[in-house]
Enzyme design. Structure first.
Site, PDB file in Angstrom:
ATOM      1  N   THR A  42      -7.532  -4.481  -0.496  1.00 40.19           N
ATOM      2  CA  THR A  42      -6.384  -4.962   0.274  1.00 40.19           C
ATOM      3  C   THR A  42      -6.602  -6.380   0.787  1.00 40.19           C
ATOM      4  OG1 THR A  42      -6.006  -2.684   0.980  1.00 40.19           O
ATOM      5  CG2 THR A  42      -4.794  -4.387   2.141  1.00 40.19           C
ATOM      6  N   ASP A  59      -6.150   5.084  -5.212  1.00 42.58           N
ATOM      7  CA  ASP A  59      -6.197   4.014  -4.225  1.00 42.58           C
ATOM      8  C   ASP A  59      -5.014   3.107  -4.545  1.00 42.58           C
ATOM      9  OD1 ASP A  59      -6.688   1.916  -2.481  1.00 42.58           O
ATOM     10  OD2 ASP A  59      -8.859   2.060  -2.708  1.00 42.58           O
ATOM     11  N   ASP A 118     -12.262   5.080  -4.257  1.00 36.68           N
ATOM     12  CA  ASP A 118     -12.821   3.744  -4.453  1.00 36.68           C
ATOM     13  C   ASP A 118     -13.639   3.621  -5.729  1.00 36.68           C
ATOM     14  OD1 ASP A 118     -11.801   2.438  -2.190  1.00 36.68           O
ATOM     15  OD2 ASP A 118     -13.363   3.274  -0.917  1.00 36.68           O
ATOM     16  N   ASP A 143      -6.574  -1.062  -4.100  1.00 27.96           N
ATOM     17  CA  ASP A 143      -8.003  -1.186  -3.863  1.00 27.96           C
ATOM     18  C   ASP A 143      -8.311  -2.671  -3.756  1.00 27.96           C
ATOM     19  OD1 ASP A 143     -10.681  -0.327  -3.639  1.00 27.96           O
ATOM     20  OD2 ASP A 143     -11.017  -0.862  -5.729  1.00 27.96           O
ATOM     21  N   ASP A 167       0.834  -1.205   0.000  1.00 25.91           N
ATOM     22  CA  ASP A 167       0.000   0.000   0.000  1.00 25.91           C
ATOM     23  C   ASP A 167       0.866   1.252   0.000  1.00 25.91           C
ATOM     24  OD1 ASP A 167      -3.009  -0.224   0.232  1.00 25.91           O
ATOM     25  OD2 ASP A 167      -2.431  -1.705   1.720  1.00 25.91           O
ATOM     26  N   GLU A 215      -5.322   7.353  -0.235  1.00 27.90           N
ATOM     27  CA  GLU A 215      -5.825   6.691   0.958  1.00 27.90           C
ATOM     28  C   GLU A 215      -4.861   6.728   2.138  1.00 27.90           C
ATOM     29  OE1 GLU A 215      -8.087   2.554   2.189  1.00 27.90           O
ATOM     30  OE2 GLU A 215      -6.941   2.627   0.317  1.00 27.90           O
TER      31      GLU A 215
END
Length: 403
Positions: free
Chosen positions: A190, A185, A337, A188, A98, A123
């Site tokens: 995870t 993201d 998202d 997206d 991430d 994010e």
């Protein structure tokens, strides 16, 4: 940040380059001399040419950034360990991928598109990495970022841990209706990533509050159809890159390099013949409500449940006909998202609205304020879908009142 003789516009061909950033263009023969004699066709041709010239560099940079981030994520997923997972305040899992993905995208966009007004709505932030106990994870992320950036020899750059932290924190923009804002993201889906299932690197650009381009890098999505056994799946290859630009349609290509092909949503008109995508995780969407909607439509096929905005990509190429997302009450949708996925679907001929049929508004900051949920389908099915949604929601409220 130590940068040596960096010229992001200079490209040295590398025989080992594993992905292509060439943006397919429409042949000039598409607009013949005869066509241009027709005034309406001439206007359409002029409109297409104008659209094609807009955001050309931005789309190329977005494809490059998302593709490199996907390579980083693939490397992490192959060797994922329990120590890769950290906890955020909301207890959702966050991996080194991430953070690394967000850092790579931020750095690449800044190098490819130098601007004093760079704005990224994303994010993650570096708070956990700056706390005690985050140093080892930060070292791993920094190594991953440097390894990724040096992958094809394009970027003669070495970033420090502080550079990585700054790149991650560049995603703190609030967005809004004015100016340009990138929306990201970094992973997206995870939980899908941690399971070895579907996830996406989702990157979009807002201009004056409107989504003008979007890229979805889906490393685990097969090139062939998903959830549609009747569709040809002879090309058994995995890893898709979807890209869309306002007014120019949606393209799909392999992540590791191939010619991009134009894709379109399904032309199905009969709801009974439709198939429905929804979130894999029951906590992410109300499966019972989706089931009620499917029953009212007469849908015969069971739902296809996969993680992430890969659903948008699959829908855009016609794998399914409908995507339903109805979060639990109190949940606020984030723009990252849905921004990239929405333009990928809309440029492929689809429609994305909230449950009341309103267009999704990405101009109000980091959140989407919408009515109840999100529905996505083709233009022919949308009226009957919205009708079924409203009846199902009304029935849900009545049932709740009886409890």
């Amino acid at each position: 940040m130590a940068i040596m003789a960096l010229n992001p516009l200079a490209r040295v061909p590398k025989p080992h380059l594993h992905f292509s950033l060439s943006i397919p263009h429409r042949s000039s023969s598409s607009f013949s001399r005869q066509s241009l004699l027709n005034p309406s066709r001439r206007r359409r041709a002029a409109s297409f040419m104008a659209s094609a010239s807009l955001y050309h560099k931005e789309l190329a940079a977005a494809k490059r950034a998302a593709s490199l981030a996907a390579r980083l994520c693939q490397a992490v997923q192959k060797a994922i360990l329990i120590s890769d997972v950290q906890s955020k305040a909301d207890k959702s899992p966050v991996t080194v991928a991430d953070y690394g993905s967000q850092a790579v995208v931020s750095l690449v966009l800044k190098m490819e598109l130098p601007s004093e007004s760079f704005s990224l709505v994303a994010e993650e932030d570096s708070g956990d990495l700056r706390n005690d106990g985050g140093q080892d994870t930060l070292k791993r992320i920094t190594k991953l970022v440097n390894d990724t950036l040096s992958m094809d020899g394009t970027y003669n750059i070495t970033v420090s841990e502080e550079d990585v932290l700054a790149a991650i924190d560049s995603g703190k923009s609030e967005g809004g209706p004015s100016g340009q804002h990138w929306v990201l993201d970094p992973i997206d889906g995870t939980k899908g990533f941690l399971r070895g299932d579907q996830y996406a690197i989702a990157l979009a650009l807002l201009d004056e509050g409107k989504v003008v381009l979007g890229v979805l890098a889906c490393p685990n999505l097969p090139l062939g159809s998903i959830g549609n056994p009747d569709k040809d799946t002879s090309q058994n290859q995995t890893g898709c890159l979807f890209s869309a630009k306002i007014g120019c349609g949606t393209d799909m290509q392999l992540l590791n390099g191939s010619t991009a092909n134009r894709i379109h949503v399904t032309s199905i008109e009969n709801p009974a013949d439709a198939s429905i995508f929804e979130s894999y995780e029951a906590a992410h969407s109300q499966h019972d409500l989706s089931s009620s909607i499917a029953q009212k439509l007469g849908v015969r096929a069971p739902p296809v449940r996969i993680d992430s905005q890969a659903k948008y990509g699959a829908l855009a190429r016609g794998d399914g006909a409908i995507y339903l997302r109805f979060p639990r009450p109190g949940y606020r949708e984030k723009i990252w998202d849905h921004a990239a996925g929405c333009i990928v679907v809309s440029e492929a001929g689809g429609v994305a609205t909230d449950a009341a049929g309103n267009d999704l508004d990405f101009s109000k900051g980091r959140y989407l304020d919408l009515d109840t949920g999100i529905v996505v389908t083709n233009k022919k099915l949308m009226p009957s879908l919205l009708n079924a949604v409203q009846h199902a929601l009304k029935e849900q409220i009545q049932n709740a009142a009886l409890l």
